[in-house]
Design a protein around this motif. Structure first.
Motif: not given
Lengths: 211, 160
Positions: A205-210, B155-158
């Motif tokens: 899984r990749i977690i990043s700020r969007q 904002k954090t996305i998964h």
């Protein structure tokens, strides 16, 4: 869900592995095992003249990391939880970059023999970042033996690490794009990561700020 | 000289090798690669039930018009075995034009700047690797300024 007893944090120099390992160990009530890289007597010579001291440096690291990993495998992982700030396979990533072809062939034979004794993580966390970001952090924290590190070397490491983790399947993998997270200053960010560790069901899984 | 930037991506097989092959193919087509970002692991866009991508941004120099350049990129994709398939599906190699200097183009199959560039944090991050000072046409902010501003909205996305 299977309890994640043995958690490994990895990332290129400057990604903040050691600090994050400390924060997570605290939060998850785990023991922490840190890499003793400054014990390597060849390291400062290596950064000053990489070609000349590469093989010495690599063999020393391989030996000391092996020893430490064997100690981890002796720990009773049923009753305790362990976090480390390096993955054993990093040794081979560095070897491939720094050694000549002949040296690496020899190195790889030794590596192949001892790798099977290395305990597998239950979860690996990879801290991904751009070379620019890492380089600025390295300059900022100003560790004595890291002063000689060149930008191109960080760039090369980023490429090798990213390719390595793209294909990594030894354990479930959490990739964290660290830009935009601040684990040291914001406990919310650590909460978020702990939650990801607990709920991760997929192999990666990749977690990043969007935005 | 106009600053031309491409986005390269692969998510099947030996991805790093696929990207390197595409870089060689660019050279063979008389396209000079001036700067390369690192290759970064990214989440698939649009269609999430597929493997991660390895992505890279490069700055190139060439004598081709945008239309000619697109033709060459498509031909490299075909040559490397990408069949015209599902949009946003898995691919051996994906070559997109992000920017062609200060030009803007609005055609059926060719939109420059790339219409999704600003929606994709990884593309901005990779662009920031090699061209932080570049100011996209129609914008009053450099890539670096844009990157800094947006990342702070936090904002954090998964993904998958």
């Amino acid at each position: 869900m299977k309890e994640r007893r043995f958690i490994v944090i990895e990332g290129v120099i400057g990604a903040g592995k050691t600090a994050l390992a400390g924060l997570l160990a605290n939060r998850l009530h785990a023991g922490i095992i840190q890499e003793q890289f400054e014990d390597n007597p060849f390291l400062d010579k290596f950064y000053a003249d990489r070609r000349k001291y590469a093989f010495h440096t690599q063999l020393y690291f391989l030996m000391s990391r092996y020893k430490q990993q064997r100690e981890i495998s002796q720990i009773d992982l049923f009753s305790s939880r362990v976090i480390t700030d390096y993955l054993f396979a990093k040794d081979r990533i560095f070897a491939e970059i720094n050694l000549s072809e002949d040296e690496f062939a020899l190195y790889d034979k030794i590596y192949g023999l001892i790798e099977r004794d290395i305990p597998r993580p239950d979860l690996t966390i990879y801290l991904q970042a751009s070379p620019d970001f890492l380089f600025r952090r390295i300059k900022h924290r100003d560790r004595v033996f890291e002063r000689e590190i060149e930008y191109e070397y960080i760039e090369q490491l980023c490429n090798s690490y990213n390719t390595f983790f793209f294909h990594y399947n030894t354990s479930p993998l959490l990739i964290v794009d660290i830009k935009g997270f601040d684990f040291l200053r914001r406990s919310n960010d650590v909460d978020l990561l702990c939650n990801e560790i607990k709920t991760l069901k997929e192999p990666r899984r990749i977690i990043s700020r969007q935005w | 000289m106009e600053h031309i930037y491409l986005l390269l991506g692969s998510n099947i097989g030996n991805v790093r090798q696929n990207i390197d092959r595409a870089l060689t193919a660019l050279k063979h087509s008389n396209i000079k690669v001036l700067k390369k970002s690192t290759a970064r692991i990214t989440q698939p866009w649009g269609k999430a039930d597929q493997p991660d991508f390895l992505n890279m941004v490069v700055q190139i120099a060439c004598e081709y018009t945008p239309r000619e350049l697109l033709g060459i990129l498509k031909s490299i994709e075909r040559e490397m075995g990408r069949t015209v398939g599902e949009r946003w599906g898995p691919r051996i190699i994906d070559l997109d034009i992000l920017f062609y200097g200060s030009r803007t183009l609005q055609e059926d199959d060719l939109v420059i700047p790339h219409p999704h560039f600003f929606d994709r944090p990884f593309a901005v991050a990779l662009m920031n690797d090699i061209a932080p000072q570049f100011v996209p046409p129609g914008s009053d902010m450099s890539i670096a300024e844009y990157y800094r501003d947006r990342i702070h909205e936090r904002k954090t996305i998964h993904c998958h």
